[in-house]
Design a protein around this motif. Structure first.
Motif, PDB file in Angstrom:
ATOM      1  N   UNK A  70       0.623  -1.238   0.045  1.00  0.00           N
ATOM      2  CA  UNK A  70       0.023  -0.175   0.013  1.00  0.00           C
ATOM      3  C   UNK A  70       0.743   1.325   0.108  1.00  0.00           C
ATOM      4  N   UNK A  71       1.575   1.611  -1.128  1.00  0.00           N
ATOM      5  CA  UNK A  71       2.345   2.618  -1.252  1.00  0.00           C
ATOM      6  C   UNK A  71       1.707   3.782  -1.803  1.00  0.00           C
ATOM      7  N   UNK A  72       2.098   4.935  -1.947  1.00  0.00           N
ATOM      8  CA  UNK A  72       1.603   6.163  -2.756  1.00  0.00           C
ATOM      9  C   UNK A  72       1.828   5.799  -4.183  1.00  0.00           C
ATOM     10  N   UNK A  73       2.954   5.360  -4.679  1.00  0.00           N
ATOM     11  CA  UNK A  73       3.191   4.940  -6.152  1.00  0.00           C
ATOM     12  C   UNK A  73       2.134   4.099  -6.544  1.00  0.00           C
ATOM     13  N   UNK A  74       1.923   2.944  -5.735  1.00  0.00           N
ATOM     14  CA  UNK A  74       0.926   1.961  -6.309  1.00  0.00           C
ATOM     15  C   UNK A  74      -0.513   2.357  -6.032  1.00  0.00           C
ATOM     16  N   UNK A  75      -0.783   3.533  -5.314  1.00  0.00           N
ATOM     17  CA  UNK A  75      -2.178   4.121  -5.175  1.00  0.00           C
ATOM     18  C   UNK A  75      -2.323   5.063  -6.790  1.00  0.00           C
ATOM     19  N   UNK A  76      -1.181   5.503  -7.005  1.00  0.00           N
ATOM     20  CA  UNK A  76      -1.249   6.471  -8.307  1.00  0.00           C
ATOM     21  C   UNK A  76      -1.243   5.379  -9.701  1.00  0.00           C
ATOM     22  N   UNK A 124       2.525  12.249  -8.844  1.00  0.00           N
ATOM     23  CA  UNK A 124       3.567  11.403  -8.521  1.00  0.00           C
ATOM     24  C   UNK A 124       4.950  12.524  -8.855  1.00  0.00           C
ATOM     25  N   UNK A 125       4.568  13.797  -8.869  1.00  0.00           N
ATOM     26  CA  UNK A 125       5.535  14.938  -8.956  1.00  0.00           C
ATOM     27  C   UNK A 125       6.633  15.042  -7.967  1.00  0.00           C
ATOM     28  N   UNK A 126       6.384  14.758  -6.778  1.00  0.00           N
ATOM     29  CA  UNK A 126       7.248  14.851  -5.653  1.00  0.00           C
ATOM     30  C   UNK A 126       7.737  13.539  -5.312  1.00  0.00           C
ATOM     31  N   UNK A 130      10.439  11.196  -9.855  1.00  0.00           N
ATOM     32  CA  UNK A 130      10.133  12.425 -10.739  1.00  0.00           C
ATOM     33  C   UNK A 130      11.072  13.696  -9.973  1.00  0.00           C
ATOM     34  N   UNK A 131      11.639  13.442  -8.958  1.00  0.00           N
ATOM     35  CA  UNK A 131      12.555  14.488  -8.342  1.00  0.00           C
ATOM     36  C   UNK A 131      13.763  14.509  -8.924  1.00  0.00           C
ATOM     37  N   UNK A 132      14.499  13.406  -9.613  1.00  0.00           N
ATOM     38  CA  UNK A 132      15.610  13.291 -10.497  1.00  0.00           C
ATOM     39  C   UNK A 132      15.347  12.323 -11.358  1.00  0.00           C
ATOM     40  N   UNK A 133      14.258  12.620 -12.380  1.00  0.00           N
ATOM     41  CA  UNK A 133      14.124  11.440 -13.274  1.00  0.00           C
ATOM     42  C   UNK A 133      14.918  11.315 -14.180  1.00  0.00           C
ATOM     43  N   UNK A 134      15.009   9.906 -14.638  1.00  0.00           N
ATOM     44  CA  UNK A 134      15.895   9.106 -15.517  1.00  0.00           C
ATOM     45  C   UNK A 134      15.066   8.301 -16.287  1.00  0.00           C
ATOM     46  N   UNK A 135      15.528   8.318 -17.572  1.00  0.00           N
ATOM     47  CA  UNK A 135      15.081   7.175 -18.629  1.00  0.00           C
ATOM     48  C   UNK A 135      16.189   6.435 -19.313  1.00  0.00           C
ATOM     49  N   UNK A 136      15.993   5.244 -19.003  1.00  0.00           N
ATOM     50  CA  UNK A 136      17.010   4.387 -19.581  1.00  0.00           C
ATOM     51  C   UNK A 136      17.083   4.564 -21.182  1.00  0.00           C
ATOM     52  N   UNK A 137      18.519   4.861 -21.337  1.00  0.00           N
ATOM     53  CA  UNK A 137      18.673   4.903 -22.925  1.00  0.00           C
ATOM     54  C   UNK A 137      18.628   6.614 -23.163  1.00  0.00           C
ATOM     55  N   UNK A 138      18.219   7.346 -22.353  1.00  0.00           N
ATOM     56  CA  UNK A 138      18.330   8.855 -22.643  1.00  0.00           C
ATOM     57  C   UNK A 138      18.874   9.466 -21.296  1.00  0.00           C
ATOM     58  N   UNK A 139      19.136   8.904 -20.190  1.00  0.00           N
ATOM     59  CA  UNK A 139      19.863   9.845 -19.135  1.00  0.00           C
ATOM     60  C   UNK A 139      18.725  10.559 -18.365  1.00  0.00           C
ATOM     61  N   UNK A 143      12.712  17.156 -15.654  1.00  0.00           N
ATOM     62  CA  UNK A 143      11.070  16.972 -15.124  1.00  0.00           C
ATOM     63  C   UNK A 143      10.500  16.978 -16.183  1.00  0.00           C
ATOM     64  N   UNK A 144      10.167  18.152 -17.144  1.00  0.00           N
ATOM     65  CA  UNK A 144       9.331  18.389 -17.861  1.00  0.00           C
ATOM     66  C   UNK A 144       9.472  17.671 -19.124  1.00  0.00           C
ATOM     67  N   UNK A 145      10.543  17.162 -19.766  1.00  0.00           N
ATOM     68  CA  UNK A 145      10.582  16.379 -20.664  1.00  0.00           C
ATOM     69  C   UNK A 145      10.321  15.156 -20.126  1.00  0.00           C
ATOM     70  N   UNK A 146      10.573  14.659 -19.164  1.00  0.00           N
ATOM     71  CA  UNK A 146      10.280  13.398 -18.529  1.00  0.00           C
ATOM     72  C   UNK A 146       8.850  13.319 -18.606  1.00  0.00           C
ATOM     73  N   UNK A 147       8.104  14.286 -17.919  1.00  0.00           N
ATOM     74  CA  UNK A 147       6.715  14.503 -17.907  1.00  0.00           C
ATOM     75  C   UNK A 147       5.845  13.833 -19.227  1.00  0.00           C
ATOM     76  N   UNK A 148       6.464  14.703 -20.264  1.00  0.00           N
ATOM     77  CA  UNK A 148       6.031  14.707 -21.706  1.00  0.00           C
ATOM     78  C   UNK A 148       6.127  13.356 -22.124  1.00  0.00           C
ATOM     79  N   UNK A 149       7.197  12.914 -21.979  1.00  0.00           N
ATOM     80  CA  UNK A 149       7.572  11.508 -22.494  1.00  0.00           C
ATOM     81  C   UNK A 149       6.749  10.482 -21.835  1.00  0.00           C
ATOM     82  N   UNK A 150       6.434  10.628 -20.399  1.00  0.00           N
ATOM     83  CA  UNK A 150       5.649   9.792 -19.761  1.00  0.00           C
ATOM     84  C   UNK A 150       4.213   9.630 -20.398  1.00  0.00           C
ATOM     85  N   UNK A 151       3.835  10.953 -20.448  1.00  0.00           N
ATOM     86  CA  UNK A 151       2.571  11.054 -21.036  1.00  0.00           C
ATOM     87  C   UNK A 151       2.273  10.571 -22.387  1.00  0.00           C
TER      88      UNK A 151
END
Length: 270
Positions: A70-76, A124-126, A130-139, A143-151
């Motif tokens: 029962x974590x916040x991430x799983x709730x999201x 999940x922004x905080x 998302x505090x120090x977002x990283x994408x495998x293969x992209x570094x 935050x903004x680019x991470x959020x847009x790619x996630x969407x």
């Protein structure tokens, strides 16, 4: 990976197997029947009348996941799955009432899933992901680019799984390996809650296969396909594997590309 995620997997598997029969009877009683597309191949016409909206069974997975982790991430993640399932349920209901395989307009479904994805990201922004977002293969793209790619990943994946759900057992079978890969990455990143969430959906999809393998006793409908896509995409977002979806979800990418090519060809050549 501890014992709890394995137990959660089997609880979901058995729970969905047991609940599948009463759900099937309920769908038959409610006359929630699939109608084949008018321009579908002749072999698909026999599917008309098969109970649909069986994807309601997948809602067992987030309940079990939250019970074990029962974590916040799983709730999201549960919110994202539930919201997409609701969008699919509205689409299925409209199609059932009209007696045609026509529900919400495509652009409306895209917009609604984008809103659901946006709210999921906002929840999940905080969080550390998302505090120090990283994408495998992209570094670390910021935050903004991470959020847009996630969407983009959420909208694309939910609808790619939806498009794949055409033949008996295809979507529910094809989604298990990608879910398992995301679960493995989550455990490797010391995110057992996310790994547990993805494993419960593996269990739900495998259980549903017993009712959906050819000849299908019931279909998942958009209720199920959008929920499965949301579970896969949401897990990829919180593990930074959005770009990896193109590889591990190759079947869904190929299906989507095929549809794009066919629609473009038809519009240009009739």
């Amino acid at each position: 990976m501890g014992i709890a995620p394995v137990v959660a997997f089997f609880v979901t598997l058995v729970g969905c197997l047991v609940l599948g029969r009463p759900l099937l009877r309920l769908l038959r009683t409610a006359s929630a029947k699939q109608t084949a597309y008018e321009d579908a191949p002749q072999s698909h016409r026999s599917k008309t009348g098969t109970p649909t909206m069986g994807g309601l069974l997948f809602l067992v997975a987030p309940i079990v996941a939250l019970s074990f982790a029962p974590t916040r991430t799983n709730l999201a993640l549960a919110f994202l799955v539930g919201a997409c399932a609701l969008i699919g349920a509205v689409d299925d209901t409209l199609g059932i009432r009209s007696g045609k395989n026509r529900g919400l307009r495509a652009r409306t479904k895209f917009l609604l899933t984008a809103v659901a994805g946006g709210l999921f990201i906002w929840m999940l922004l905080d969080e550390p992901a998302f505090a120090s977002p990283a994408i495998l293969g992209l570094g670390q793209p910021g935050t903004l680019v991470f959020a847009l790619l996630s969407l983009a990943a959420i909208v694309a994946t939910t609808h790619a799984v939806n498009l794949t759900d055409g033949l008996d057992g295809l979507a529910s079978g094809a989604v298990v390996p990608p879910l398992a890969v995301v679960a493995y990455v989550a455990f490797a990143q010391d995110k057992p809650d996310v790994g547990t969430f993805e494993l419960t959906f593996c269990g739900a999809a495998l259980a549903f296969l017993t009712y959906n393998v050819h000849p299908a006793k019931m279909f998942m409908g958009d209720t199920g396909s959008l929920a499965l896509g949301a579970a896969l995409a949401g897990g990829a977002v919180v593990t930074g594997t959005q770009l990896l979806l193109l590889v591990i979800g190759g079947v869904f990418a190929a299906e989507t590309l095929s549809v794009i090519v066919q629609v473009a060809s038809y519009k240009m050549t009739k």
